[in-house]
Motif scaffolding. Structure first.
Motif, PDB file in Angstrom:
ATOM      1  N   ASP A 149      83.517  38.947  48.652  1.00 60.02           N
ATOM      2  CA  ASP A 149      84.021  38.901  47.013  1.00 60.02           C
ATOM      3  C   ASP A 149      84.692  37.913  46.614  1.00 60.02           C
ATOM      4  O   ASP A 149      86.232  37.381  47.393  1.00 60.02           O
ATOM      5  CB  ASP A 149      85.174  40.107  46.955  1.00 60.02           C
ATOM      6  CG  ASP A 149      85.645  39.953  45.470  1.00 60.02           C
ATOM      7  OD1 ASP A 149      84.883  39.215  44.656  1.00 60.02           O
ATOM      8  OD2 ASP A 149      86.703  41.355  45.068  1.00 60.02           O
TER       9      ASP A 149
ATOM     10  N   ASP B  23      85.753  43.534  43.238  1.00 62.18           N
ATOM     11  CA  ASP B  23      83.781  43.840  42.664  1.00 62.18           C
ATOM     12  C   ASP B  23      82.999  42.916  42.769  1.00 62.18           C
ATOM     13  O   ASP B  23      83.210  41.389  43.053  1.00 62.18           O
ATOM     14  CB  ASP B  23      83.240  44.641  41.737  1.00 62.18           C
ATOM     15  CG  ASP B  23      83.883  43.697  40.469  1.00 62.18           C
ATOM     16  OD1 ASP B  23      83.553  42.913  40.586  1.00 62.18           O
ATOM     17  OD2 ASP B  23      84.246  44.141  38.908  1.00 62.18           O
TER      18      ASP B  23
ATOM     19  N   THR C 129      79.294  41.288  42.451  1.00 61.33           N
ATOM     20  CA  THR C 129      78.120  40.851  41.395  1.00 61.33           C
ATOM     21  C   THR C 129      76.877  40.907  43.006  1.00 61.33           C
ATOM     22  O   THR C 129      76.830  40.371  43.241  1.00 61.33           O
ATOM     23  CB  THR C 129      78.413  39.476  41.125  1.00 61.33           C
ATOM     24  OG1 THR C 129      78.621  38.523  41.635  1.00 61.33           O
ATOM     25  CG2 THR C 129      79.334  39.619  40.331  1.00 61.33           C
TER      26      THR C 129
ATOM     27  N   ASP D 256      74.901  50.872  42.571  1.00 62.68           N
ATOM     28  CA  ASP D 256      75.772  50.619  41.749  1.00 62.68           C
ATOM     29  C   ASP D 256      76.012  51.957  41.070  1.00 62.68           C
ATOM     30  O   ASP D 256      74.925  52.452  40.020  1.00 62.68           O
ATOM     31  CB  ASP D 256      74.713  49.302  41.237  1.00 62.68           C
ATOM     32  CG  ASP D 256      75.923  49.302  39.766  1.00 62.68           C
ATOM     33  OD1 ASP D 256      77.495  50.047  39.934  1.00 62.68           O
ATOM     34  OD2 ASP D 256      75.647  49.113  38.398  1.00 62.68           O
TER      35      ASP D 256
ATOM     36  N   ASN E 157      77.650  50.220  36.542  1.00 62.70           N
ATOM     37  CA  ASN E 157      78.350  49.026  35.623  1.00 62.70           C
ATOM     38  C   ASN E 157      77.807  47.590  35.758  1.00 62.70           C
ATOM     39  O   ASN E 157      78.675  46.608  35.305  1.00 62.70           O
ATOM     40  CB  ASN E 157      79.921  49.003  35.844  1.00 62.70           C
ATOM     41  CG  ASN E 157      80.589  49.117  37.386  1.00 62.70           C
ATOM     42  OD1 ASN E 157      79.569  48.773  38.059  1.00 62.70           O
ATOM     43  ND2 ASN E 157      82.017  48.464  37.368  1.00 62.70           N
TER      44      ASN E 157
ATOM     45  N   VAL F  46      78.119  45.721  38.711  1.00 58.84           N
ATOM     46  CA  VAL F  46      78.411  45.333  39.629  1.00 58.84           C
ATOM     47  C   VAL F  46      79.303  46.171  41.066  1.00 58.84           C
ATOM     48  O   VAL F  46      79.237  47.734  40.924  1.00 58.84           O
ATOM     49  CB  VAL F  46      80.370  44.749  39.548  1.00 58.84           C
ATOM     50  CG1 VAL F  46      79.922  43.724  38.393  1.00 58.84           C
ATOM     51  CG2 VAL F  46      81.193  46.106  39.033  1.00 58.84           C
ATOM     52  N   LEU F  47      79.382  45.987  42.261  1.00 63.11           N
ATOM     53  CA  LEU F  47      79.598  46.667  43.130  1.00 63.11           C
ATOM     54  C   LEU F  47      81.049  47.100  44.263  1.00 63.11           C
ATOM     55  O   LEU F  47      81.785  45.705  44.158  1.00 63.11           O
ATOM     56  CB  LEU F  47      78.377  46.579  44.319  1.00 63.11           C
ATOM     57  CG  LEU F  47      77.228  47.004  44.783  1.00 63.11           C
ATOM     58  CD1 LEU F  47      76.293  46.360  46.130  1.00 63.11           C
ATOM     59  CD2 LEU F  47      76.511  47.879  43.815  1.00 63.11           C
ATOM     60  N   SER F  48      81.469  48.797  44.075  1.00 61.73           N
ATOM     61  CA  SER F  48      82.605  48.729  44.281  1.00 61.73           C
ATOM     62  C   SER F  48      82.971  48.259  45.816  1.00 61.73           C
ATOM     63  O   SER F  48      81.565  48.174  46.617  1.00 61.73           O
ATOM     64  CB  SER F  48      83.538  49.747  44.197  1.00 61.73           C
ATOM     65  OG  SER F  48      82.492  51.165  44.690  1.00 61.73           O
ATOM     66  N   GLU F  49      83.809  48.959  46.207  1.00 61.32           N
ATOM     67  CA  GLU F  49      83.665  48.300  47.944  1.00 61.32           C
ATOM     68  C   GLU F  49      83.222  49.595  48.713  1.00 61.32           C
ATOM     69  O   GLU F  49      82.991  48.989  49.338  1.00 61.32           O
ATOM     70  CB  GLU F  49      85.138  48.535  48.283  1.00 61.32           C
ATOM     71  CG  GLU F  49      85.437  47.962  49.694  1.00 61.32           C
ATOM     72  CD  GLU F  49      86.877  47.840  50.840  1.00 61.32           C
ATOM     73  OE1 GLU F  49      87.356  47.403  51.390  1.00 61.32           O
ATOM     74  OE2 GLU F  49      87.623  47.804  50.202  1.00 61.32           O
TER      75      GLU F  49
ATOM     76  N   GLU G 181      80.596  51.012  47.243  1.00 62.03           N
ATOM     77  CA  GLU G 181      79.235  51.043  46.921  1.00 62.03           C
ATOM     78  C   GLU G 181      78.413  50.118  47.957  1.00 62.03           C
ATOM     79  O   GLU G 181      77.394  50.271  47.961  1.00 62.03           O
ATOM     80  CB  GLU G 181      78.788  50.872  45.252  1.00 62.03           C
ATOM     81  CG  GLU G 181      79.570  51.931  44.248  1.00 62.03           C
ATOM     82  CD  GLU G 181      79.238  51.380  42.956  1.00 62.03           C
ATOM     83  OE1 GLU G 181      78.610  52.170  41.690  1.00 62.03           O
ATOM     84  OE2 GLU G 181      79.251  50.238  42.419  1.00 62.03           O
ATOM     85  N   TYR G 182      79.453  48.828  47.698  1.00 63.99           N
ATOM     86  CA  TYR G 182      78.988  47.753  48.966  1.00 63.99           C
ATOM     87  C   TYR G 182      78.553  48.364  50.136  1.00 63.99           C
ATOM     88  O   TYR G 182      77.548  47.754  51.058  1.00 63.99           O
ATOM     89  CB  TYR G 182      79.607  46.902  48.577  1.00 63.99           C
ATOM     90  CG  TYR G 182      79.605  45.383  49.792  1.00 63.99           C
ATOM     91  CD1 TYR G 182      78.337  45.200  49.231  1.00 63.99           C
ATOM     92  CD2 TYR G 182      80.438  44.984  51.228  1.00 63.99           C
ATOM     93  CE1 TYR G 182      78.426  44.236  50.291  1.00 63.99           C
ATOM     94  CE2 TYR G 182      80.614  44.356  51.919  1.00 63.99           C
ATOM     95  CZ  TYR G 182      78.856  43.689  51.422  1.00 63.99           C
ATOM     96  OH  TYR G 182      78.586  42.748  52.661  1.00 63.99           O
TER      97      TYR G 182
END
Length: 77
Positions: A28, A34, A36, A56, A60, A62-65, A67-68
């Motif tokens: 990040d 989030d 990209t 994703d 949206n 972008v990836l949240s933590e 999702e990452y």
């Protein structure tokens, strides 16, 4: 002397390629909370746009933590 310099050069390049931090915080870069696609491929260069989109979950862009983390586990990273 030449062999010593070659050995030192090899160790220098091997060390930088060996350990790369793939943590969410390191990825990040803009500290937005989030990630990209550009931020992800900076730490996981083999991730495709398709894999990013699949991770994703909320769509949206972008990836949240969370999702990452799923992406990281699925990519073996």
């Amino acid at each position: 002397m030449k062999k010593l310099l070659i050995a030192l050069a090899a160790l220098t390049f091997a060390g930088s390629a060996y350990a790369q931090d793939t943590s969410f915080a390191s990825a990040d870069l803009d500290q937005s909370g989030d990630l990209t696609f550009s931020e992800v491929i900076a730490v996981l260069p083999n991730v495709t746009e398709e894999a990013f989109a699949a991770a994703d979950a909320d769509g949206n862009g972008v990836l949240s933590e969370a999702e990452y983390t799923v992406l990281l586990e699925s990519s073996g990273g």
